[in-house]
Design a protein around this motif. Structure first.
Motif, PDB file in Angstrom:
ATOM      1  N   ALA A   1       0.918  -1.351  -0.051  1.00  0.00           N
ATOM      2  CA  ALA A   1      -0.026   0.060   0.216  1.00  0.00           C
ATOM      3  C   ALA A   1       0.865   1.340  -0.017  1.00  0.00           C
ATOM      4  CB  ALA A   1      -1.014   0.152   1.149  1.00  0.00           C
ATOM      5  N   SER A   2       1.987   1.142   0.371  1.00  0.00           N
ATOM      6  CA  SER A   2       2.847   2.382   0.699  1.00  0.00           C
ATOM      7  C   SER A   2       3.930   2.510  -0.811  1.00  0.00           C
ATOM      8  CB  SER A   2       4.041   2.309   1.756  1.00  0.00           C
ATOM      9  OG  SER A   2       5.001   1.126   1.310  1.00  0.00           O
ATOM     10  N   LYS A   3       3.642   1.826  -1.727  1.00  0.00           N
ATOM     11  CA  LYS A   3       4.326   1.968  -2.872  1.00  0.00           C
ATOM     12  C   LYS A   3       4.524   3.339  -3.461  1.00  0.00           C
ATOM     13  CE  LYS A   3       5.219   0.115  -7.625  1.00  0.00           C
ATOM     14  NZ  LYS A   3       4.432  -0.993  -8.605  1.00  0.00           N
ATOM     15  N   TYR A   4       3.089   4.046  -3.571  1.00  0.00           N
ATOM     16  CA  TYR A   4       3.392   5.472  -3.922  1.00  0.00           C
ATOM     17  C   TYR A   4       3.093   6.521  -2.784  1.00  0.00           C
ATOM     18  CZ  TYR A   4       2.696   3.180  -8.354  1.00  0.00           C
ATOM     19  OH  TYR A   4       3.019   2.277  -9.504  1.00  0.00           O
ATOM     20  N   CYS A   5       3.478   5.988  -1.478  1.00  0.00           N
ATOM     21  CA  CYS A   5       3.493   6.933  -0.412  1.00  0.00           C
ATOM     22  C   CYS A   5       4.734   7.785  -0.560  1.00  0.00           C
ATOM     23  CB  CYS A   5       3.334   6.076   0.726  1.00  0.00           C
ATOM     24  SG  CYS A   5       3.134   7.537   2.212  1.00  0.00           S
ATOM     25  N   TYR A   6       4.772   9.188  -0.877  1.00  0.00           N
ATOM     26  CA  TYR A   6       5.838   9.946  -1.213  1.00  0.00           C
ATOM     27  C   TYR A   6       6.368  10.858   0.016  1.00  0.00           C
ATOM     28  CZ  TYR A   6       7.920  14.328  -2.748  1.00  0.00           C
ATOM     29  OH  TYR A   6       8.986  15.476  -2.999  1.00  0.00           O
ATOM     30  N   ALA A   7       5.186  10.835   1.101  1.00  0.00           N
ATOM     31  CA  ALA A   7       5.731  11.745   2.217  1.00  0.00           C
ATOM     32  C   ALA A   7       4.870  11.224   3.443  1.00  0.00           C
ATOM     33  CB  ALA A   7       5.634  13.193   1.839  1.00  0.00           C
ATOM     34  N   VAL A   8       5.252  11.880   4.515  1.00  0.00           N
ATOM     35  CA  VAL A   8       4.447  11.829   5.779  1.00  0.00           C
ATOM     36  C   VAL A   8       4.334  13.298   5.977  1.00  0.00           C
ATOM     37  CG1 VAL A   8       4.259  11.290   8.355  1.00  0.00           C
ATOM     38  CG2 VAL A   8       5.044   9.510   6.462  1.00  0.00           C
ATOM     39  N   ASP A   9       2.845  13.549   6.645  1.00  0.00           N
ATOM     40  CA  ASP A   9       2.663  14.900   6.978  1.00  0.00           C
ATOM     41  C   ASP A   9       2.210  15.149   8.436  1.00  0.00           C
ATOM     42  OD1 ASP A   9       1.804  17.575   6.556  1.00  0.00           O
ATOM     43  OD2 ASP A   9      -0.307  17.071   6.332  1.00  0.00           O
ATOM     44  N   VAL A  10       2.960  15.907   9.050  1.00  0.00           N
ATOM     45  CA  VAL A  10       2.446  16.049  10.688  1.00  0.00           C
ATOM     46  C   VAL A  10       2.109  17.278  10.995  1.00  0.00           C
ATOM     47  CG1 VAL A  10       3.902  14.016  11.037  1.00  0.00           C
ATOM     48  CG2 VAL A  10       4.847  16.261  11.433  1.00  0.00           C
ATOM     49  N   ASN A  11       1.345  17.251  11.994  1.00  0.00           N
ATOM     50  CA  ASN A  11       0.713  18.652  12.411  1.00  0.00           C
ATOM     51  C   ASN A  11       0.365  18.650  13.940  1.00  0.00           C
ATOM     52  OD1 ASN A  11      -0.438  21.140  12.880  1.00  0.00           O
ATOM     53  ND2 ASN A  11      -1.667  21.174  10.961  1.00  0.00           N
ATOM     54  N   SER A  12      -0.828  18.458  14.118  1.00  0.00           N
ATOM     55  CA  SER A  12      -1.291  18.504  15.546  1.00  0.00           C
ATOM     56  C   SER A  12      -0.552  17.908  16.791  1.00  0.00           C
ATOM     57  CB  SER A  12      -2.954  18.727  15.663  1.00  0.00           C
ATOM     58  OG  SER A  12      -2.945  17.168  15.270  1.00  0.00           O
ATOM     59  N   LYS A  13      -0.227  16.719  16.439  1.00  0.00           N
ATOM     60  CA  LYS A  13       0.164  15.812  17.324  1.00  0.00           C
ATOM     61  C   LYS A  13       1.811  16.369  17.786  1.00  0.00           C
ATOM     62  CE  LYS A  13      -2.703  12.395  17.976  1.00  0.00           C
ATOM     63  NZ  LYS A  13      -3.110  11.854  19.316  1.00  0.00           N
ATOM     64  N   PHE A  14       2.128  17.260  17.346  1.00  0.00           N
ATOM     65  CA  PHE A  14       3.596  17.651  17.821  1.00  0.00           C
ATOM     66  C   PHE A  14       3.308  19.277  18.198  1.00  0.00           C
ATOM     67  CE2 PHE A  14       4.472  14.248  14.987  1.00  0.00           C
ATOM     68  CZ  PHE A  14       5.736  13.474  15.726  1.00  0.00           C
ATOM     69  N   GLU A  15       2.346  19.737  18.625  1.00  0.00           N
ATOM     70  CA  GLU A  15       2.200  20.798  19.356  1.00  0.00           C
ATOM     71  C   GLU A  15       2.048  21.042  20.744  1.00  0.00           C
ATOM     72  OE1 GLU A  15      -0.050  23.124  15.278  1.00  0.00           O
ATOM     73  OE2 GLU A  15      -1.388  22.146  16.772  1.00  0.00           O
ATOM     74  N   LEU A  16       2.638  22.380  21.120  1.00  0.00           N
ATOM     75  CA  LEU A  16       2.300  22.625  22.500  1.00  0.00           C
ATOM     76  C   LEU A  16       1.196  23.451  22.443  1.00  0.00           C
ATOM     77  CD1 LEU A  16       6.169  23.620  23.001  1.00  0.00           C
ATOM     78  CD2 LEU A  16       5.184  21.733  24.089  1.00  0.00           C
ATOM     79  N   GLU A  17       0.649  24.226  21.685  1.00  0.00           N
ATOM     80  CA  GLU A  17      -0.559  24.809  21.334  1.00  0.00           C
ATOM     81  C   GLU A  17      -0.629  25.183  19.744  1.00  0.00           C
ATOM     82  OE1 GLU A  17       0.245  29.674  21.357  1.00  0.00           O
ATOM     83  OE2 GLU A  17       0.925  28.547  23.225  1.00  0.00           O
ATOM     84  N   PRO A  18      -1.812  25.252  19.243  1.00  0.00           N
ATOM     85  CA  PRO A  18      -2.104  25.550  17.896  1.00  0.00           C
ATOM     86  C   PRO A  18      -0.931  26.367  17.125  1.00  0.00           C
ATOM     87  CG  PRO A  18      -4.113  25.484  18.900  1.00  0.00           C
ATOM     88  CD  PRO A  18      -3.152  25.666  20.034  1.00  0.00           C
ATOM     89  N   GLY A  19      -0.056  25.667  16.242  1.00  0.00           N
ATOM     90  CA  GLY A  19       0.752  26.298  15.613  1.00  0.00           C
ATOM     91  C   GLY A  19       2.099  26.520  16.328  1.00  0.00           C
ATOM     92  N   LEU A  20       2.217  26.109  17.476  1.00  0.00           N
ATOM     93  CA  LEU A  20       3.562  26.238  18.257  1.00  0.00           C
ATOM     94  C   LEU A  20       4.183  24.716  18.364  1.00  0.00           C
ATOM     95  CD1 LEU A  20       5.739  27.958  19.617  1.00  0.00           C
ATOM     96  CD2 LEU A  20       4.289  27.318  21.504  1.00  0.00           C
ATOM     97  N   LYS A  21       5.473  24.404  17.389  1.00  0.00           N
ATOM     98  CA  LYS A  21       5.560  22.835  17.587  1.00  0.00           C
ATOM     99  C   LYS A  21       6.771  22.718  18.719  1.00  0.00           C
ATOM    100  CE  LYS A  21       3.141  22.033  13.502  1.00  0.00           C
ATOM    101  NZ  LYS A  21       2.303  23.054  13.629  1.00  0.00           N
ATOM    102  N   ASN A  22       6.734  21.360  18.987  1.00  0.00           N
ATOM    103  CA  ASN A  22       7.490  20.932  19.989  1.00  0.00           C
ATOM    104  C   ASN A  22       8.761  20.293  19.300  1.00  0.00           C
ATOM    105  OD1 ASN A  22       9.027  19.104  21.832  1.00  0.00           O
ATOM    106  ND2 ASN A  22       7.067  18.932  22.765  1.00  0.00           N
TER     107      ASN A  22
END
Length: 217
Positions: free
Chosen positions: A183-204
């Motif tokens: 299933a990952s044959k055409y998976c080009y990238a991983v996209d991360v956001n909210s799980k790495f935040e101290l608050e919206p928009g502020l990344k850990n």
């Protein structure tokens, strides 16, 4: 597999995240988002592509912000039609390519929960450069939980895609297992956001650094 970190907002935090050298940094130009970006993007390493994220925005506004911020990619997170995508791509190629000598990448987002009708993708084939699969939720992105990746076993396309939706440190082993599956044959990238935040928009930064390291080892 490339790494995109989305929902950037604060100047010093942007610089700190950029020092980790992700492949893409995403800036959300959707004023209903808690991660809405209306500042100036600081100077970034040339290796990092700046992505503008839009939701059902007018073509003129998208083009204006692409030019203003010298964006290298546009991510469409709303109900944008194939015709809209074609018009945007035509303009980007005609006007922006000649000025900057670079191609503007076009990413179209589709939301998934436990099933998905891949026929929806067909009209976009050959128009967009990438698909992005996110979790279906109340908001256009940033909902904080993953969808059922098994759905992608039936991915019928050769268009490369970004894997998104609630991805955090706890998903590292799951991603590694996914990378070994067909299933990952055409998976080009991983996209991360909210799980790495101290608050919206502020990344850990520490957690992002750990995530990037663990993905590569």
């Amino acid at each position: 597999m490339k790494l995109k970190i989305c929902g950037m907002k604060y100047q010093e935090n942007i610089k700190a995240v950029a020092a980790l050298h992700p492949d893409y940094l995403g800036f959300i130009f959707y004023d209903k988002s808690s991660r809405f970006f209306d500042g100036k993007i600081p100077q970034l390493p040339n290796s990092i592509k700046k992505v503008g994220v839009f939701v059902n925005e007018s073509l003129d506004k998208v083009i204006n912000l692409v030019e203003k911020h010298n964006l290298q990619a546009v991510q469409l997170h709303g109900n944008e039609s194939p015709e809209y995508c074609t018009k945007l791509k035509t303009f980007c190629h005609a006007e922006l390519d000649s000025a900057s000598h670079q191609k503007i990448e076009l990413i179209k987002v589709f939301s998934i929960k436990n099933s998905f009708n891949f026929d929806i993708l067909k009209p976009y084939e050959g128009i967009v450069d990438y698909f992005l699969f996110d979790t279906k939720g109340k908001l256009p992105g940033g909902n904080g939980y993953t969808f059922n990746w098994d759905v992608l076993k039936n991915y019928p396309s050769t268009t490369p895609y970004f894997l998104s939706g609630g991805i955090g440190l706890n998903e590292v082993e799951k991603i590694k297992a996914f990378k070994k599956s067909p299933a990952s044959k055409y998976c080009y990238a991983v996209d991360v956001n909210s799980k790495f935040e101290l608050e919206p928009g502020l990344k850990n930064i520490n957690e992002l650094e750990k995530f990037k390291y663990e993905l590569q080892h």
